[in-house]
Design a protein around this motif. Structure first.
Motif, PDB file in Angstrom:
ATOM      1  N   ASP A   1       0.685  -0.515  -0.007  1.00 27.87           N
ATOM      2  CA  ASP A   1       0.193   0.048  -0.014  1.00 27.87           C
ATOM      3  C   ASP A   1       0.805   1.293   0.440  1.00 27.87           C
ATOM      4  O   ASP A   1       0.561   2.517   0.413  1.00 27.87           O
ATOM      5  N   GLN A   2       2.083   1.177  -0.511  1.00 27.47           N
ATOM      6  CA  GLN A   2       3.087   2.258  -0.344  1.00 27.47           C
ATOM      7  C   GLN A   2       3.039   2.974  -1.096  1.00 27.47           C
ATOM      8  O   GLN A   2       2.344   2.983  -2.660  1.00 27.47           O
ATOM      9  N   ASN A   3       2.603   4.433  -0.845  1.00 28.39           N
ATOM     10  CA  ASN A   3       2.407   5.646  -2.226  1.00 28.39           C
ATOM     11  C   ASN A   3       3.840   5.995  -2.407  1.00 28.39           C
ATOM     12  O   ASN A   3       4.899   5.746  -1.453  1.00 28.39           O
ATOM     13  N   ALA A   4       3.431   7.154  -4.015  1.00 25.38           N
ATOM     14  CA  ALA A   4       4.559   7.681  -4.279  1.00 25.38           C
ATOM     15  C   ALA A   4       5.757   8.382  -3.112  1.00 25.38           C
ATOM     16  O   ALA A   4       7.152   8.488  -3.288  1.00 25.38           O
ATOM     17  N   PHE A   5       4.918   8.710  -2.386  1.00 28.81           N
ATOM     18  CA  PHE A   5       5.458   9.784  -1.405  1.00 28.81           C
ATOM     19  C   PHE A   5       6.871   8.936  -0.536  1.00 28.81           C
ATOM     20  O   PHE A   5       7.405   9.453   0.309  1.00 28.81           O
ATOM     21  N   GLU A   6       6.068   7.750   0.385  1.00 28.54           N
ATOM     22  CA  GLU A   6       6.334   7.139   0.715  1.00 28.54           C
ATOM     23  C   GLU A   6       7.425   6.459   0.494  1.00 28.54           C
ATOM     24  O   GLU A   6       8.879   6.274   0.991  1.00 28.54           O
ATOM     25  N   ARG A   7       7.751   6.519  -0.691  1.00 27.18           N
ATOM     26  CA  ARG A   7       8.686   5.604  -1.702  1.00 27.18           C
ATOM     27  C   ARG A   7       9.956   6.592  -1.410  1.00 27.18           C
ATOM     28  O   ARG A   7      10.895   6.082  -1.065  1.00 27.18           O
ATOM     29  N   ARG A   8       9.776   8.088  -2.064  1.00 23.52           N
ATOM     30  CA  ARG A   8      10.821   8.512  -1.943  1.00 23.52           C
ATOM     31  C   ARG A   8      11.104   9.081  -0.719  1.00 23.52           C
ATOM     32  O   ARG A   8      12.570   9.788  -0.626  1.00 23.52           O
ATOM     33  N   MET A   9      10.814   8.648   0.285  1.00 28.00           N
ATOM     34  CA  MET A   9      11.597   8.640   1.613  1.00 28.00           C
ATOM     35  C   MET A   9      11.995   7.769   1.744  1.00 28.00           C
ATOM     36  O   MET A   9      12.874   8.073   2.478  1.00 28.00           O
ATOM     37  N   GLN A  10      12.669   6.791   1.284  1.00 25.73           N
ATOM     38  CA  GLN A  10      12.677   5.197   2.146  1.00 25.73           C
ATOM     39  C   GLN A  10      14.330   5.854   1.257  1.00 25.73           C
ATOM     40  O   GLN A  10      15.150   5.675   1.638  1.00 25.73           O
ATOM     41  N   GLU A  11      13.995   7.005  -0.330  1.00 23.70           N
ATOM     42  CA  GLU A  11      14.970   7.024  -0.966  1.00 23.70           C
ATOM     43  C   GLU A  11      15.869   7.701  -0.311  1.00 23.70           C
ATOM     44  O   GLU A  11      16.869   7.653   0.062  1.00 23.70           O
ATOM     45  N   ALA A  12      15.480   8.948   0.091  1.00 23.79           N
ATOM     46  CA  ALA A  12      15.623  10.250   0.928  1.00 23.79           C
ATOM     47  C   ALA A  12      17.021   9.810   2.662  1.00 23.79           C
ATOM     48  O   ALA A  12      17.688  10.076   2.563  1.00 23.79           O
ATOM     49  N   GLU A  13      16.360   9.123   2.854  1.00 26.61           N
ATOM     50  CA  GLU A  13      16.412   7.904   4.042  1.00 26.61           C
ATOM     51  C   GLU A  13      18.192   7.835   3.764  1.00 26.61           C
ATOM     52  O   GLU A  13      19.032   7.568   4.215  1.00 26.61           O
ATOM     53  N   PHE A  14      18.381   6.539   2.862  1.00 27.63           N
ATOM     54  CA  PHE A  14      19.120   6.183   2.196  1.00 27.63           C
ATOM     55  C   PHE A  14      19.932   7.227   1.622  1.00 27.63           C
ATOM     56  O   PHE A  14      21.694   6.887   1.520  1.00 27.63           O
ATOM     57  N   ILE A  15      19.646   8.029   0.644  1.00 28.60           N
ATOM     58  CA  ILE A  15      20.640   8.976   0.217  1.00 28.60           C
ATOM     59  C   ILE A  15      21.209   9.910   2.059  1.00 28.60           C
ATOM     60  O   ILE A  15      23.007  10.119   1.589  1.00 28.60           O
ATOM     61  N   TYR A  16      20.684  10.037   2.742  1.00 29.29           N
ATOM     62  CA  TYR A  16      21.065  10.594   4.492  1.00 29.29           C
ATOM     63  C   TYR A  16      22.320  10.177   4.559  1.00 29.29           C
ATOM     64  O   TYR A  16      23.117  10.084   5.199  1.00 29.29           O
ATOM     65  N   LEU A  17      22.080   8.648   4.510  1.00 33.58           N
ATOM     66  CA  LEU A  17      22.867   7.362   5.373  1.00 33.58           C
ATOM     67  C   LEU A  17      24.370   7.756   4.035  1.00 33.58           C
ATOM     68  O   LEU A  17      25.744   7.567   4.894  1.00 33.58           O
ATOM     69  N   GLU A  18      23.614   7.837   2.862  1.00 34.21           N
ATOM     70  CA  GLU A  18      25.229   7.725   2.280  1.00 34.21           C
ATOM     71  C   GLU A  18      26.477   9.264   2.579  1.00 34.21           C
ATOM     72  O   GLU A  18      26.988   8.963   2.733  1.00 34.21           O
ATOM     73  N   GLU A  19      25.698  10.175   2.867  1.00 29.50           N
ATOM     74  CA  GLU A  19      26.111  11.312   2.582  1.00 29.50           C
ATOM     75  C   GLU A  19      26.788  12.095   4.657  1.00 29.50           C
ATOM     76  O   GLU A  19      27.462  12.799   4.433  1.00 29.50           O
ATOM     77  N   SER A  20      26.212  10.898   5.317  1.00 30.71           N
ATOM     78  CA  SER A  20      26.267  11.847   6.585  1.00 30.71           C
ATOM     79  C   SER A  20      26.884  10.500   6.789  1.00 30.71           C
ATOM     80  O   SER A  20      26.623   9.461   7.225  1.00 30.71           O
ATOM     81  N   ARG A  21      27.992  10.781   8.022  1.00 33.75           N
ATOM     82  CA  ARG A  21      29.029   9.901   8.686  1.00 33.75           C
ATOM     83  C   ARG A  21      27.354   9.992  10.328  1.00 33.75           C
ATOM     84  O   ARG A  21      27.511   8.427  11.341  1.00 33.75           O
ATOM     85  N   ALA A  22      27.254  10.761  11.090  1.00 35.12           N
ATOM     86  CA  ALA A  22      26.513  11.085  11.955  1.00 35.12           C
ATOM     87  C   ALA A  22      25.301   9.663  12.139  1.00 35.12           C
ATOM     88  O   ALA A  22      24.958   9.198  12.576  1.00 35.12           O
ATOM     89  N   ALA A  23      24.775   9.908  10.371  1.00 35.50           N
ATOM     90  CA  ALA A  23      23.904   9.234  10.119  1.00 35.50           C
ATOM     91  C   ALA A  23      23.902   7.143  10.223  1.00 35.50           C
ATOM     92  O   ALA A  23      23.930   6.443  10.727  1.00 35.50           O
ATOM     93  N   ARG A  24      25.201   7.559   9.341  1.00 38.36           N
ATOM     94  CA  ARG A  24      25.845   6.000   9.757  1.00 38.36           C
ATOM     95  C   ARG A  24      26.457   5.269  10.581  1.00 38.36           C
ATOM     96  O   ARG A  24      26.110   4.166  11.069  1.00 38.36           O
ATOM     97  N   THR A  25      26.684   6.271  11.876  1.00 40.95           N
ATOM     98  CA  THR A  25      27.127   5.879  13.141  1.00 40.95           C
ATOM     99  C   THR A  25      25.889   5.241  13.851  1.00 40.95           C
ATOM    100  O   THR A  25      25.520   4.869  14.792  1.00 40.95           O
ATOM    101  N   SER A  26      25.146   6.174  13.986  1.00 40.59           N
ATOM    102  CA  SER A  26      24.035   5.748  14.290  1.00 40.59           C
ATOM    103  C   SER A  26      23.497   4.779  14.265  1.00 40.59           C
ATOM    104  O   SER A  26      22.826   3.983  14.454  1.00 40.59           O
ATOM    105  N   LEU A  27      23.768   4.240  12.893  1.00 37.66           N
ATOM    106  CA  LEU A  27      22.867   2.530  11.880  1.00 37.66           C
ATOM    107  C   LEU A  27      24.099   1.750  13.301  1.00 37.66           C
ATOM    108  O   LEU A  27      23.462   0.809  13.168  1.00 37.66           O
TER     109      LEU A  27
END
Length: 389
Positions: free
Chosen positions: A354-380
């Motif tokens: 039931d995922q809509n286009a907005f929710e899919r873009r949120m997943q993509e934005a979360e992954f891009i944040y992991l790529e770009e942010s050491r702080a995000a990767r550290t939390s993970l």
């Protein structure tokens, strides 16, 4: 029969608790409704946090773990055919160890047998009695004969469908649950893994995980519908679908072969509160379930057992109830953090019907944040290697 602690369930949680108590001079009897061979036949995950390996070392059950376990200093997380490595060692100073849960169970069973400790397999009709007072009892039948065990405390380590949680007084238990609308189709095969580290992959076709049990045995998973049947998935169909969901380099490295085990596991998040009812204590899957995405199931059971063993040992050594009184709150504080992490990983990497286009873009934005942010990767990374006890 009489003992100090009756442990219900001979999975890793019950066996580890028994070993921790034994090393401190506290007696226990373990009751298991299944046979020993059945318990050892269950295929489960195998990523161990440092805290779990430390507990196994503490009880002297780590020889094979050290010889055969695979230390991992990182893993990869992928999205839309891209991959980002999470360097656990660099980000946290810690690593995890790949070692099958079945092997952990086997090692703990061997240690318990070597110490001459009592485990009753194929105990039918187990029931718990009088745990609201000072003299709990456990009843069961075996080979047509009724048995009765008097004890001081009962540790319910018998899993999600066990008798322990079901024995909680009516109205005393609150549960929190999310059932996910998909499962994991898992294949075990004697083929070399496609990567020396785990790969978690999110894809339009669904999630995939590349894991291993040894340098020559691989464990792969793909997201599937909750109504799927194993019989509908030939080995060829599985391998084709797995490669579709991986980035090109990983897909090219997949070595195929006949499966030696194939099964579908449902996914759910579940927590029961509280974890104490008089002299009955819940631990492991009897208390909580996490989706396997965050590799927390066995590790969360180990942390429960750490808290519970400390409390019971304190009770017998110092005659203090403080640890027992604090057990539920201490364990639940860590449980909910692990539940959050497993829910987050599941939400990030899986495709929801039931995922809509907005929710899919949120997943993509979360992954891009992991790529770009050491702080995000550290939390993970901090959550993946395991939060402190």
């Amino acid at each position: 029969m009489r003992t100090q602690v009756a442990i219900i369930g001979s999975g890793p949680a019950g066996l580890l608790l028994g070993q921790l108590l034994h090393r401190a001079g506290v007696e226990s009897v373990i009751l298991e409704r299944r046979s020993k061979d059945y318990v050892l036949s269950r295929i489960r995950a195998g990523v161990l946090e440092q805290g779990t390996t430390d507990l196994l070392s503490k009880v002297g059950v780590d020889a094979r773990l050290k010889a055969e376990g695979l230390p991992h200093e990182g893993f990869a997380i992928g999205f839309a055919n891209r991959r980002q490595r999470i360097d656990l060692k660099d980000l946290t100073g810690q690593c995890v160890t790949v070692y099958g849960q079945t092997e952990v169970t086997r090692d703990l069973m061997a240690a318990r047998e070597a110490a001459g400790l009592t485990t009753v397999y194929e105990a039918e009709g187990v029931s718990l009695d009088a745990f609201d007072g000072a003299s709990p009892r456990v009843h069961w039948t075996k080979d047509g004969r009724a048995h009765d065990l008097a004890c001081d405390f009962i540790a319910g380590c018998d899993g999600f469908h066990g008798v322990s949680r079901a024995s909680a007084p009516a109205g005393a238990l609150e549960t929190f649950e999310r059932v996910y609308p998909f499962g994991w189709l898992g294949v075990l095969a004697d083929v070399p893994p496609c990567s020396h580290e785990l790969i978690y992959a999110g894809h339009d076709r669904g999630f995939a995980l590349c894991s291993m049990r040894s340098p020559t045995r691989s464990r792969y998973y793909i997201q599937c519908g909750s109504d799927e049947r194993v019989e509908n998935w030939s080995d060829d169909r599985f391998w084709d679908e797995l490669r579709h969901r991986l980035d090109p380099d990983a897909a090219a490295n997949v070595v195929t072969g006949p499966s030696i085990e194939k099964s579908i596991a449902p996914l759910r998040s579940f927590v029961a509160e509280p974890l104490r009812f008089g002299r009955l204590f819940l631990a492991g899957d009897a208390a909580h379930i996490v989706p396997p995405t965050g590799a927390k199931g066995l590790n969360l059971a180990a942390s429960d057992v750490h808290y519970l063993s400390e409390a019971l040992i304190e009770r017998y050594a110092d005659r203090s109830e403080a640890g027992l009184d604090a057990y539920s709150g201490r364990a639940l504080a860590r449980i909910w953090k692990s539940e959050r992490f497993s829910w987050w990983m599941t939400s990030l990497l899986h495709r929801f019907a039931d995922q809509n286009a907005f929710e899919r873009r949120m997943q993509e934005a979360e992954f891009i944040y992991l790529e770009e942010s050491r702080a995000a990767r550290t939390s993970l990374a901090e959550n993946y290697v395991g939060l402190p006890y």
